[in-house]
Design an enzyme around this catalytic site. Structure first.
Site, mmCIF file in Angstrom:
data_model
loop_
_atom_site.group_PDB
_atom_site.id
_atom_site.type_symbol
_atom_site.label_atom_id
_atom_site.label_comp_id
_atom_site.label_asym_id
_atom_site.label_seq_id
_atom_site.Cartn_x
_atom_site.Cartn_y
_atom_site.Cartn_z
ATOM 1 N N TYR A 105 1.168 4.825 7.977
ATOM 2 C CA TYR A 105 2.541 4.998 7.147
ATOM 3 C C TYR A 105 3.489 5.077 8.446
ATOM 4 C CZ TYR A 105 6.736 7.183 5.204
ATOM 5 O OH TYR A 105 7.817 7.708 5.002
ATOM 6 N N THR A 147 11.881 8.464 8.648
ATOM 7 C CA THR A 147 11.358 9.646 8.446
ATOM 8 C C THR A 147 11.001 10.329 9.712
ATOM 9 O OG1 THR A 147 9.328 10.524 7.847
ATOM 10 C CG2 THR A 147 9.215 8.320 8.429
ATOM 11 N N ASP A 148 11.010 11.732 9.760
ATOM 12 C CA ASP A 148 10.378 12.432 10.585
ATOM 13 C C ASP A 148 9.037 12.267 11.291
ATOM 14 O OD1 ASP A 148 9.290 13.646 8.699
ATOM 15 O OD2 ASP A 148 9.931 15.672 9.021
ATOM 16 N N GLU A 149 8.338 11.602 10.265
ATOM 17 C CA GLU A 149 7.167 11.267 11.000
ATOM 18 C C GLU A 149 6.888 10.392 11.859
ATOM 19 O OE1 GLU A 149 4.357 11.026 7.396
ATOM 20 O OE2 GLU A 149 5.545 11.890 6.011
ATOM 21 N N LYS A 202 6.713 2.875 9.859
ATOM 22 C CA LYS A 202 8.118 2.975 9.688
ATOM 23 C C LYS A 202 8.820 3.050 11.104
ATOM 24 C CE LYS A 202 10.219 4.304 6.789
ATOM 25 N NZ LYS A 202 11.011 3.849 5.745
ATOM 26 N N ARG A 226 5.320 21.585 6.396
ATOM 27 C CA ARG A 226 6.300 20.407 6.305
ATOM 28 C C ARG A 226 7.776 21.054 6.259
ATOM 29 N NH1 ARG A 226 2.969 18.268 8.007
ATOM 30 N NH2 ARG A 226 1.799 16.439 7.353
ATOM 31 N N HIS A 242 -4.198 14.186 10.119
ATOM 32 C CA HIS A 242 -3.337 14.912 9.489
ATOM 33 C C HIS A 242 -2.322 15.484 10.549
ATOM 34 C CE1 HIS A 242 -2.718 17.967 6.125
ATOM 35 N NE2 HIS A 242 -1.588 17.509 6.190
ATOM 36 N N ALA A 267 13.512 0.728 0.490
ATOM 37 C CA ALA A 267 12.135 0.215 -0.066
ATOM 38 C C ALA A 267 11.272 0.342 1.016
ATOM 39 C CB ALA A 267 12.681 -1.446 -0.283
HETATM 40 P P1 NAD Z 1 8.983 5.750 -3.046
HETATM 41 O O1 NAD Z 1 7.820 5.298 -2.878
HETATM 42 O O2 NAD Z 1 9.188 6.958 -4.471
HETATM 43 O O3 NAD Z 1 10.025 4.481 -3.418
HETATM 44 C C1 NAD Z 1 9.976 3.377 -2.813
HETATM 45 C C2 NAD Z 1 10.472 2.192 -3.933
HETATM 46 O O4 NAD Z 1 10.401 1.045 -3.072
HETATM 47 C C3 NAD Z 1 9.604 1.927 -5.027
HETATM 48 O O5 NAD Z 1 10.537 1.864 -6.015
HETATM 49 C C4 NAD Z 1 9.122 0.452 -4.565
HETATM 50 O O6 NAD Z 1 8.855 -0.285 -5.867
HETATM 51 C C5 NAD Z 1 9.946 0.060 -3.909
HETATM 52 N N1 NAD Z 1 9.200 -1.067 -2.937
HETATM 53 C C6 NAD Z 1 8.101 -0.975 -2.119
HETATM 54 N N2 NAD Z 1 8.000 -1.871 -1.538
HETATM 55 C C7 NAD Z 1 8.993 -2.980 -1.880
HETATM 56 C C8 NAD Z 1 9.431 -4.146 -1.326
HETATM 57 N N3 NAD Z 1 8.290 -4.785 -0.626
HETATM 58 N N4 NAD Z 1 10.269 -4.833 -1.930
HETATM 59 C C9 NAD Z 1 11.386 -4.062 -2.679
HETATM 60 N N5 NAD Z 1 10.913 -2.878 -3.041
HETATM 61 C C10 NAD Z 1 9.961 -2.294 -2.728
HETATM 62 O O7 NAD Z 1 9.257 6.327 -1.917
HETATM 63 P P2 NAD Z 1 10.671 7.386 -1.269
HETATM 64 O O8 NAD Z 1 9.960 8.762 -1.594
HETATM 65 O O9 NAD Z 1 11.707 7.283 -2.611
HETATM 66 O O10 NAD Z 1 11.405 6.904 -0.029
HETATM 67 C C11 NAD Z 1 12.288 6.170 0.049
HETATM 68 C C12 NAD Z 1 12.425 5.917 1.448
HETATM 69 O O11 NAD Z 1 12.733 7.235 2.148
HETATM 70 C C13 NAD Z 1 11.340 5.075 2.224
HETATM 71 O O12 NAD Z 1 11.781 4.422 3.064
HETATM 72 C C14 NAD Z 1 10.632 6.491 2.772
HETATM 73 O O13 NAD Z 1 9.704 5.969 3.980
HETATM 74 C C15 NAD Z 1 11.684 7.407 3.335
HETATM 75 N N6 NAD Z 1 11.542 8.885 3.469
HETATM 76 C C16 NAD Z 1 10.770 9.336 2.276
HETATM 77 C C17 NAD Z 1 10.524 10.644 2.516
HETATM 78 C C18 NAD Z 1 9.863 11.833 1.295
HETATM 79 O O14 NAD Z 1 9.680 12.796 1.381
HETATM 80 N N7 NAD Z 1 9.925 11.168 0.120
HETATM 81 C C19 NAD Z 1 10.654 11.436 3.471
HETATM 82 C C20 NAD Z 1 11.200 10.681 4.701
HETATM 83 C C21 NAD Z 1 11.508 9.451 4.449
HETATM 84 P P1 TYD Z 2 2.823 14.576 1.187
HETATM 85 O O1 TYD Z 2 3.400 14.992 0.003
HETATM 86 O O2 TYD Z 2 1.636 13.617 0.856
HETATM 87 O O3 TYD Z 2 3.821 14.249 2.195
HETATM 88 P P2 TYD Z 2 3.397 13.802 3.681
HETATM 89 O O4 TYD Z 2 2.079 13.621 3.921
HETATM 90 O O5 TYD Z 2 4.388 12.702 3.878
HETATM 91 O O6 TYD Z 2 4.122 15.013 4.326
HETATM 92 O O7 TYD Z 2 1.824 15.774 1.792
HETATM 93 C C1 TYD Z 2 2.656 17.034 2.103
HETATM 94 C C2 TYD Z 2 1.494 17.886 2.591
HETATM 95 O O8 TYD Z 2 0.865 18.349 1.787
HETATM 96 C C3 TYD Z 2 0.859 17.446 3.878
HETATM 97 O O9 TYD Z 2 0.624 18.125 4.709
HETATM 98 C C4 TYD Z 2 -0.381 17.119 2.910
HETATM 99 C C5 TYD Z 2 -0.627 18.031 1.974
HETATM 100 N N1 TYD Z 2 -1.289 17.709 0.960
HETATM 101 C C6 TYD Z 2 -2.197 18.338 0.581
HETATM 102 O O10 TYD Z 2 -2.626 19.365 0.810
HETATM 103 N N2 TYD Z 2 -2.831 17.883 -0.798
HETATM 104 C C7 TYD Z 2 -2.420 17.210 -1.777
HETATM 105 O O11 TYD Z 2 -3.069 16.789 -2.607
HETATM 106 C C8 TYD Z 2 -1.401 16.176 -1.071
HETATM 107 C C9 TYD Z 2 -0.999 14.975 -1.931
HETATM 108 C C10 TYD Z 2 -0.796 16.460 0.200
#
Ligand code: NAD
Ligand code: TYD
Length: 353
Positions: free
Chosen positions: A160, A135-137, A164, A224, A293, A84
């Site tokens: 963000y 996350t790696d971020e 995290k 990325r 960025h 979450a």
């Molecule tokens: P997402 O935004 O798709 O899903 C997040 C979910 O959490 C949603 O369903 C939302 O409704 C729920 N949520 C938000 N706030 C909440 C709260 N207060 N209580 C209960 N539920 C809540 O995100 P995702 O891409 O599935 O990411 C999942 C996890 O992985 C996150 O912790 C994110 O930081 C981490 N992560 C994601 C990525 C990626 O590339 N997507 C990369 C690294 C880490």
């Molecule tokens: P994003 O999917 O938002 O993931 P994160 O910022 O968590 O890495 O973005 C991936 C990369 O793409 C990031 O360098 C920002 C870039 N980006 C664009 O250039 N255009 C876009 O519309 C979006 C959403 C992201």
């Protein structure tokens, strides 16, 4: 094994629910999700009748201690996997407070309630695990060389990633102070089915299919390290089974790509699959860069590979083919997902960028 999977209706959470219920036929998952704009129960609509018997959904906030207490009491949770979160960097620039509330304070609520139920007398109950998905971020940004290891100092730049990092640190503190069975995983950028179309890959797929502009931030050369979501789920599974308490595991498959390469590849694959000539590079529009960025992310996954035996299966190009097929077969899902709140937010904050 009884799991509490928070954020189960989001992108990675829903993929993990399918993965885990299918792999472990005796598992039971309590899914908790607030259903923010990013949470969509339709993501879990493909559960079979048998799987539904082993899954219960509860709508709620990870900040709600009363609800969390009820869940721990009723279901005797063994493992928490905390997905979450507020997860989109661009949104965190507009509304950082929501990110702090969920990604920092929410983690603390979960930890404190889990501790109340798992710490008995003067010791922790056997077999309990709290997996904090990060996350790696949190490591910040790399130059052209080098990789993030688990020992790279935290240096987040966006609201963000700062939130995290805050969640990671409070989770680490529960291990350091109370010896709570916490493990932190840090993965690179995920992609695959059910990803909300505000993130780079699904946004570009949807815009290209609709012959809309493809907004590339800055010079498009930010890098990325792409991880197919199923490979991520496998890694989390291994961490639950074999991960060492108190440790951090980096997850990434050495699939570094420049954003502009990703966008051009999406155009190429989509045009091939649809035969639509209007999907071409003229749609690309370089737009104002994202503030703060990060230039490059790249994970060193040596630890999880050598200690837990994880290896990624999909190259970026293989994963992208599967992902694009999924979106082409699920256009109604995209339409449903981007309707309503999301579009209003998008219009207010993103259009005119
Ligand atoms: P997402 O935004 O798709 O899903 C997040 C979910 O959490 C949603 O369903 C939302 O409704 C729920 N949520 C938000 N706030 C909440 C709260 N207060 N209580 C209960 N539920 C809540 O995100 P995702 O891409 O599935 O990411 C999942 C996890 O992985 C996150 O912790 C994110 O930081 C981490 N992560 C994601 C990525 C990626 O590339 N997507 C990369 C690294 C880490
Ligand atoms: P994003 O999917 O938002 O993931 P994160 O910022 O968590 O890495 O973005 C991936 C990369 O793409 C990031 O360098 C920002 C870039 N980006 C664009 O250039 N255009 C876009 O519309 C979006 C959403 C992201």
């Amino acid at each position: 094994m009884k799991l509490l999977v928070t954020g189960c209706a989001g992108f990675i959470g829903s993929n993990f629910v399918y993965y885990y219920l299918r792999k472990y036929k005796d598992s039971f998952i309590v899914g908790l999700d607030k259903l923010t704009y990013a949470g969509n129960l339709e993501n879990l609509s493909k559960l079979t009748e048998e799987e539904k018997q082993r899954f219960v959904f509860i709508r709620g906030d990870i900040n709600n201690n009363e609800l969390l207490n009820h869940i721990f009491e009723k279901y005797n949770i063994d493992v928490v996997v905390n997905f979450a979160a507020e997860s989109h960097v661009d949104r965190s620039i507009f509304e950082p407070h929501v990110f702090i509330k969920t990604n920092v304070l929410g983690v603390q609520s979960l930890l404190s309630v889990a501790m109340e139920h798992w710490f008995r007398g003067d010791k922790w109950l056997e077999g309990k695990r709290f997996i904090q998905i990060s996350t790696d971020e949190v490591y910040g940004s790399l130059g052209p060389e080098g990789y993030f290891t688990e020992n790279t100092p935290l240096d987040p730049h966006s609201p963000y990633s700062a939130s995290k990092a805050g969640g990671d640190l409070i989770a680490k503190a529960y291990y350091d102070t109370f010896k709570m069975p916490v493990i932190i995983t840090r993965c690179s950028n995920n992609y695959g089915p059910y990803q909300f179309p505000e993130k780079l890959i699904p946004l570009m797929i949807w815009n290209a299919l609709n012959h809309k502009e493809l907004p590339v931030y800055g010079d498009g050369k930010n890098i990325r390290d792409w991880l197919y979501v199923e490979d991520h789920c496998k890694a989390i599974d291994l961490v639950i089974e074999k991960g060492k308490i108190g440790e951090v595991y980096n997850i990434g498959g050495h699939n570094e790509r420049e954003n502009i390469y990703v966008v051009k590849k999406i155009i190429e694959v989509l045009r091939r699959k649809t035969g639509d000539d209007k999907i071409n590079e003229d749609l690309i529009k370089f737009v104002k860069d994202r503030p703060g960025h990060d230039r490059r992310y790249a994970m060193d996954p040596t630890k999880i590979q050598t200690e837990l035996g994880w290896k990624h299966t999909y190259s970026f190009e293989e994963g992208l083919e599967i992902t694009i097929d999924w979106y082409l077969n699920n256009l109604d899902w995209v339409r449903n997902t981007i309707s309503g709140e999301y579009l209003k937010f998008y219009e207010k904050n993103y259009l005119g960028r």
